[in-house]
Scaffold this active site. Sequence first.
Site, PDB file in Angstrom:
ATOM      1  N   CYS A  10       0.863  -1.184   0.000  1.00 56.19           N
ATOM      2  CA  CYS A  10       0.000   0.000   0.000  1.00 56.19           C
ATOM      3  C   CYS A  10       0.900   1.236   0.000  1.00 56.19           C
ATOM      4  O   CYS A  10       2.085   1.146  -0.358  1.00 56.19           O
ATOM      5  CB  CYS A  10      -0.987  -0.023   1.170  1.00 56.19           C
ATOM      6  SG  CYS A  10      -0.232   0.023   2.807  1.00 56.19           S
ATOM      7  N   ARG A  16      -3.413  -0.583   5.369  1.00 50.05           N
ATOM      8  CA  ARG A  16      -4.013  -1.664   4.585  1.00 50.05           C
ATOM      9  C   ARG A  16      -3.107  -2.873   4.407  1.00 50.05           C
ATOM     10  O   ARG A  16      -3.548  -4.016   4.620  1.00 50.05           O
ATOM     11  CB  ARG A  16      -4.431  -1.129   3.201  1.00 50.05           C
ATOM     12  CG  ARG A  16      -5.576  -0.148   3.284  1.00 50.05           C
ATOM     13  CD  ARG A  16      -5.720   0.626   1.991  1.00 50.05           C
ATOM     14  NE  ARG A  16      -4.581   1.508   1.766  1.00 50.05           N
ATOM     15  CZ  ARG A  16      -4.389   2.255   0.685  1.00 50.05           C
ATOM     16  NH1 ARG A  16      -5.272   2.195  -0.291  1.00 50.05           N
ATOM     17  NH2 ARG A  16      -3.347   3.036   0.583  1.00 50.05           N
ATOM     18  N   ASP A 126      -8.427   3.929   1.171  1.00 51.32           N
ATOM     19  CA  ASP A 126      -7.420   4.266   2.178  1.00 51.32           C
ATOM     20  C   ASP A 126      -8.128   4.711   3.469  1.00 51.32           C
ATOM     21  O   ASP A 126      -8.834   5.711   3.460  1.00 51.32           O
ATOM     22  CB  ASP A 126      -6.556   5.402   1.620  1.00 51.32           C
ATOM     23  CG  ASP A 126      -5.359   5.671   2.495  1.00 51.32           C
ATOM     24  OD1 ASP A 126      -5.382   5.286   3.677  1.00 51.32           O
ATOM     25  OD2 ASP A 126      -4.393   6.265   1.978  1.00 51.32           O
TER      26      ASP A 126
HETATM   27  P1  4NP Z   1      -1.820   2.871   4.048  1.00 56.70           P
HETATM   28  O1  4NP Z   1      -2.471   4.212   4.610  1.00 56.70           O
HETATM   29  O2  4NP Z   1      -1.263   3.193   2.674  1.00 56.70           O
HETATM   30  O3  4NP Z   1      -2.975   1.942   3.980  1.00 56.70           O
HETATM   31  O4  4NP Z   1      -0.741   2.467   5.033  1.00 56.70           O
HETATM   32  C1  4NP Z   1      -1.795   5.441   4.692  1.00 56.70           C
HETATM   33  C2  4NP Z   1      -0.904   5.644   5.741  1.00 56.70           C
HETATM   34  C3  4NP Z   1      -0.264   6.869   5.861  1.00 56.70           C
HETATM   35  C4  4NP Z   1      -0.534   7.877   4.951  1.00 56.70           C
HETATM   36  C5  4NP Z   1      -1.426   7.667   3.917  1.00 56.70           C
HETATM   37  C6  4NP Z   1      -2.053   6.442   3.789  1.00 56.70           C
HETATM   38  N1  4NP Z   1       0.097   9.138   5.091  1.00 56.70           N
HETATM   39  O5  4NP Z   1      -0.260  10.061   4.352  1.00 56.70           O
HETATM   40  O6  4NP Z   1       0.986   9.279   5.948  1.00 56.70           O
END
Ligand code: 4NP
Length: 152
Positions: A10, A16, A126
């Site tokens: 991800c 995720r 997300d």
């Molecule tokens: P992930 O979610 O891709 O599912 O781990 C996110 C975690 C952090 C961020 C964005 C999405 N961020 O902008 O820091």
Amino acid sequence: MSAPRVLMVCLGNICRSPMAEGILKRKARFSGLVLYVDSAGTSNWHQDERPDERAIAEMEANGIDIAGQRSRPFKIGDFDKFDHILVMDTSNQENVLAMARNDKDRAKVSLILDFGNEVKGMSVPDPYYDDGFGRVYELLDYACDAFIKTLK
Ligand code: 4NP
């Protein structure tokens, strides 16, 4: 045959893909399949961090402990190390495919929801900003069941 190697990917590797890693590991264990499962992010924004507390809590509510995982960025060598690279959304897909060196690398990359008939072509939303961790769990649970069937 050696154990299939699966990498969940991800953006941050704190919401995720750590959930997907935890879910697939448990399903493999329950179905007697030997799989090597890991996860990574297309960014290095959270490198070495634990999963998001909300992801840990959602998984704990479903009986899976992911608190020991640590975030790491996706790297080119992952194309050699893994047989299946399962991305959560189309942006992850673009970022990973942009690093692919050849058709063999590209053939390893799939949207994880493409394995589920009801959710084909969809992205795992997300949950970082909207708190939708319950929905993410449901989607990943469904897709991991469908993915495991393709290995049997
Ligand atoms: P992930 O979610 O891709 O599912 O781990 C996110 C975690 C952090 C961020 C964005 C999405 N961020 O902008 O820091």
